[in-house]
Design a protein around this motif. Structure first.
Motif, short mmCIF file in Angstrom:
data_model
loop_
_atom_site.label_atom_id
_atom_site.label_comp_id
_atom_site.label_asym_id
_atom_site.label_seq_id
_atom_site.Cartn_x
_atom_site.Cartn_y
_atom_site.Cartn_z
N TYR A 276 -7.01 -23.16 17.53
CA TYR A 276 -7.23 -24.53 17.06
C TYR A 276 -8.53 -24.61 16.26
O TYR A 276 -8.55 -25.09 15.12
N ARG B 297 -8.47 -22.54 12.94
CA ARG B 297 -7.78 -23.21 11.84
C ARG B 297 -8.65 -24.32 11.24
O ARG B 297 -8.71 -24.49 10.02
N TRP C 134 -8.25 -25.50 7.15
CA TRP C 134 -6.80 -25.66 6.98
C TRP C 134 -6.46 -27.09 6.61
O TRP C 134 -7.06 -28.06 7.12
N ASP D 170 4.40 -28.29 6.00
CA ASP D 170 3.42 -28.87 6.91
C ASP D 170 2.98 -30.25 6.43
O ASP D 170 2.79 -31.17 7.23
N TYR E 88 -2.73 -37.83 15.83
CA TYR E 88 -3.07 -37.95 14.41
C TYR E 88 -3.53 -39.38 14.10
O TYR E 88 -4.54 -39.60 13.41
N TRP F 215 -7.89 -32.72 12.19
CA TRP F 215 -8.13 -32.25 13.56
C TRP F 215 -7.21 -32.95 14.55
O TRP F 215 -6.81 -32.36 15.56
N LEU G 103 -3.63 -31.23 14.20
CA LEU G 103 -3.59 -29.93 14.88
C LEU G 103 -3.75 -30.08 16.38
O LEU G 103 -3.18 -29.30 17.16
N CYS H 127 -0.38 -30.67 17.89
CA CYS H 127 0.40 -29.43 17.98
C CYS H 127 -0.11 -28.55 19.11
O CYS H 127 0.69 -27.96 19.86
N SER I 38 -1.52 -17.53 15.60
CA SER I 38 -2.14 -18.84 15.46
C SER I 38 -1.24 -19.89 14.84
O SER I 38 -1.58 -21.08 14.84
N VAL J 105 -0.20 -23.38 16.58
CA VAL J 105 -0.89 -24.67 16.58
C VAL J 105 -0.69 -25.40 15.26
O VAL J 105 -1.39 -26.39 14.98
N LEU J 106 0.27 -24.94 14.45
CA LEU J 106 0.59 -25.61 13.20
C LEU J 106 1.86 -26.44 13.36
O LEU J 106 2.70 -26.17 14.23
#
Length: 564
Positions: free
Chosen positions: A39, A42, A47, A53, A101, A109, A112, A115, A155, A158-159
């Motif tokens: 997390y 990223r 990211w 996405d 979100y 942040w 993510l 997720c 990783s 977490v996307l």
């Protein structure tokens, strides 16, 4: 000993008190560390959502801003069956990850975090189910399965891309089904959440959890017929959970024509543009059962160690069946582990069947998103093997110290072997990680950081924005990134779609723009090619290097104000 309801072990309480379940909480805490690291990694790399996405992030925004999604992401069904336009079955992911979100003020942040929390929750469900089913050995078996999936996917877990949430959703579904097969009561609401989440996210996983749900339903009906009753209120809670989880698809089915249920049915029953042979599906499943040496996968050959593992799984189940027919006493722990093997074999068989329906070509790789099924099978088989060896040692009169030493060695192997496997250069590790994700994010950031501020200046400020474009990177990756950033900044954003059927995101079609708008057109060219003259007058042109083209390719963004 059978796995009838009366034989279920009760030595593990249902409460999650820390002092009562230190093993569970310790293992869970340790397995949360990779999620936390991914997390922050990223976030640290800057990211931002691009491509699919970004489209998911827009749908998550819509879910909590008055434009309620009713189905999932668009699938590639029209490339499998001509003229069929099916969505992935449900929008549950949008609402769940959309809440953090929203609470973050639409910052990356928060997206993510949603997720990561979902992944952590399903890891917890898997570990707790293994612990409740088979004590510490079951906990370590599920820990081994979790570590394996960590190594295979990395990783990306977490996307928000919709295949990633299915990975641990499927593992949790199988782990809960294991407990249900053992006769543990009160699990239907949790099982419904797991299979709904997993089945809605991606059509490649839907048949597997669908078949799993049918199996558990038939098992429940059979047990009810024999007098085994569920907990008071469980049926009502399960129906309520199912209604909430599937409300969006129900509304879509009643309000759209053609609806998504019909499109999925057409996708399932129609002749594919390219068939996947039974042999190809079988070979691919063996790659999944034994992913540690990719020699066979790279050569498109049958993975022979996987065949050996599957034969051993069948032997384990047949062994128990023989003992039951002969009315022999069955060790309780061996019996419980064999039930897990049954669930694992079911998952592998369902994966094989789903593979024959993928439509050939690269779509058989979609099966890799169901990797949790074969991984669960391997973990279950390891648990069965442990108890078989332990039982054999006990029957041969081995001392307590020797059995204790074997148990410690097996516990270490359950954790260390998956770690070593993921580090082996010959393994299929990170086969499923998007190799281009980082460069695509960098490309999107390069464009977004200049284009979006430009749109806040005159003469573009306060105008609706129409985003259009061509090109795999410019339109498929950067375009959604630009749209997403504008959406979360509160700008009305519209973009055209090649999707011919009416959908729940129709409010973003340019036909709904009234009056003047600013048009953002994204194009790309390969190095050595030349730009064509714009078809419409342009107020401003911004040019960026195309990072995926080493020969000097470019992306250009054309900004223009247009009236009706």
């Amino acid at each position: 000993m059978s796995t009838s309801p009366a034989s279920i072990p009760t030595r593990i309480g249902r409460r999650l008190a820390l002092r009562e379940h230190r093993w569970f909480w310790t293992v869970f805490a340790l397995l949360l560390v990779p999620i936390v690291v991914w997390y922050f990694a990223r976030l640290g790399e800057g990211w931002l959502p691009q491509g699919d996405d970004a489209m998911i992030a827009i749908r998550a925004h819509d879910a909590w801003s008055g434009h309620w999604p009713l189905v999932g992401m668009r699938s590639t069904s029209d490339q499998t069956v001509e003229g069929v336009y099916a969505y992935h079955p449900g929008p549950l992911e949008f609402y769940v990850i959309g809440l953090p979100y929203l609470l973050s003020g639409w910052h990356v942040w928060g997206l993510l975090l949603g997720c990561a929390l979902v992944t952590a929750a399903f890891v917890g469900v898997s570990l707790w189910s293994g612990y409740r089913a088979a004590g510490r050995p079951g906990l370590l078996a599920m820990a081994g399965a979790t570590i394996t999936l960590y190594g295979l996917f990395g990783s990306v877990l977490v996307l928000p891309w919709n295949p990633w949430p299915t990975v641990f959703g499927l593992l949790a579904s199988l782990a809960v089904a294991w407990r249900m097969l053992l006769g543990h009561r009160g699990l239907w609401p949790l099982f419904m959440i797991c299979v709904s989440w997993t089945g809605q996210a991606h059509l490649g996983v839907t048949p597997i959890v669908g078949l799993l749900g049918v199996w558990m339903l038939l098992l429940t009906i059979r047990r009810w017929w024999r007098g085994f009753r569920s907990r008071p209120g469980e049926v009502g809670r399960t129906l309520l959970v199912a209604f909430v989880c599937w409300l969006g698809p129900i509304v879509e089915a009643l309000t759209y024509s053609p609806n998504n249920v019909g499109e999925i049915a057409a996708l399932t029953t129609a002749e594919k543009t390219q068939d996947t042979s039974v042999a190809d599906s079988w070979i691919h499943v063996t790659h999944m059962v034994f992913p540690w040496v990719r020699h066979w996968r790279d050569g498109g050959q049958l993975t022979y160690p996987a065949v050996g593992l599957l034969v051993l799984g069948v032997v384990a189940v047949a062994w128990r069946s023989r003992d039951r027919r002969r009315r022999r006493r069955i060790d309780r722990d061996v019996d419980i582990a064999t039930s897990a093997v049954v669930v694992g074999l079911f998952a592998v068989a369902a994966t094989f069947w789903a593979g024959t329906r993928t439509g050939g070509d690269l779509r058989i790789v979609y099966l890799d998103f169901t990797m949790a099924g074969p991984v669960f099978f391997t973990a279950a088989l390891a648990l069965w093997g442990f108890h078989r060896v332990r039982l054999r040692l006990e029957r041969r009169g081995a001392g307590a110290d020797r059995i204790r030493g074997f148990t410690v060695a097996a516990a270490a192997a359950a954790v260390l072997l998956p770690i070593l496997g993921t580090l082996a250069g010959s393994a299929s590790v990170r086969t499923f990680v998007e190799a281009g994700n980082e460069v695509n994010a960098e490309q999107a950031r390069l464009v977004v950081d200049e284009v979006v501020p430009a749109l806040s200046e005159a003469p573009y400020a306060d105008l609706p924005v129409e985003v259009e474009g061509v090109g795999f990177t410019a339109w498929g990756s950067v375009g959604p990134a630009v749209s997403h950033r504008l959406v979360v900044e509160g700008r009305p954003v519209y973009y055209e779609s090649w999707w011919p059927k009416s959908a729940d995101d129709d409010h973003r079609r340019p036909r709904d723009i009234e009056g003047t708008r600013v048009v953002v057109r994204l194009e790309e060219r390969a190095g050595g090619a030349s730009w064509e003259e714009p078809a419409e007058p342009v107020d401003e042109t911004l040019t960026f290097p195309l990072l995926t083209d080493e020969d000097g390719g470019e992306i250009r963004v054309l900004l223009s104000v247009r009236g009706d």
